[in-house]
Design a protein around this motif. Structure first.
Motif: not given
Length: 172
Positions: A93-94, A118-119, A128-129, A147-151
């Protein structure tokens, strides 16, 4: 009488946390194995979901043939614990700045602070997807991705905090 390692003078067994019921369930739950939960219910192994019938506008599911779809799924679930799975997801995730902000009337919602891309892997190259394709490929929920993205946006690594609180039944 000679004391061996197997029989000590106190008569107590040595603790082996790897064989605790709670830890056995936790370890078998991560890599899609069938397991018995705390209630005693048998939970079947997780199976890979089929691709959806409709695709997004970017045609993300057409970018991933069945072989790459399976490889991504197997790579993710071959990781041994939830922390390593979350770190794997965080690497895919970028987080980037918002490219254009438009003046709009805000009704209770605050504007987005960042955008995310997202990749998934396609022959060891990141492709990229969209979010729906990302969640389906790895068999996870959008809440876990959020949750993972926000962290990741805060610069923190995800940690599994399940079962880390002290026991309330423990005698001091």
């Amino acid at each position: 009488m000679e004391i061996t390692e197997e029989s000590s003078s106190s008569g107590k067994r040595k603790a082996n946390p790897l064989n605790y019921k709670r830890n056995v369930i936790k370890k078998s739950r991560v890599p899609r194995k069938p397991y018995t939960n705390y209630k005693g219910d048998s939970i079947p192994s997780k199976v890979m979901p089929p691709p959806p019938l409709r695709s997004c506008n970017a045609k993300c599911f057409e970018k991933l043939p069945g072989k790459e779809f399976d490889e991504n799924y197997e790579r993710f679930y071959s990781l041994d614990n939830k922390d390593s799975q979350d770190m794997f997801l965080q690497g895919l995730i970028n987080i980037r700045d918002i490219q254009r902000r438009r003046a709009r009337v805000q009704i209770g919602n605050k504007p987005k602070a960042y955008a995310s891309v997202y990749h998934v892997y396609k022959r060891s190259v990141k492709e990229k997807v969209c979010l729906s394709a990302f969640t389906l490929v790895y068999g996870i929920t959008p809440g876990r991705v959020r949750r993972v993205r926000d962290l990741g946006a805060l610069g923190k690594s995800p940690k599994d905090k399940r079962g880390k609180n002290p026991s309330i039944n423990k005698l001091r």
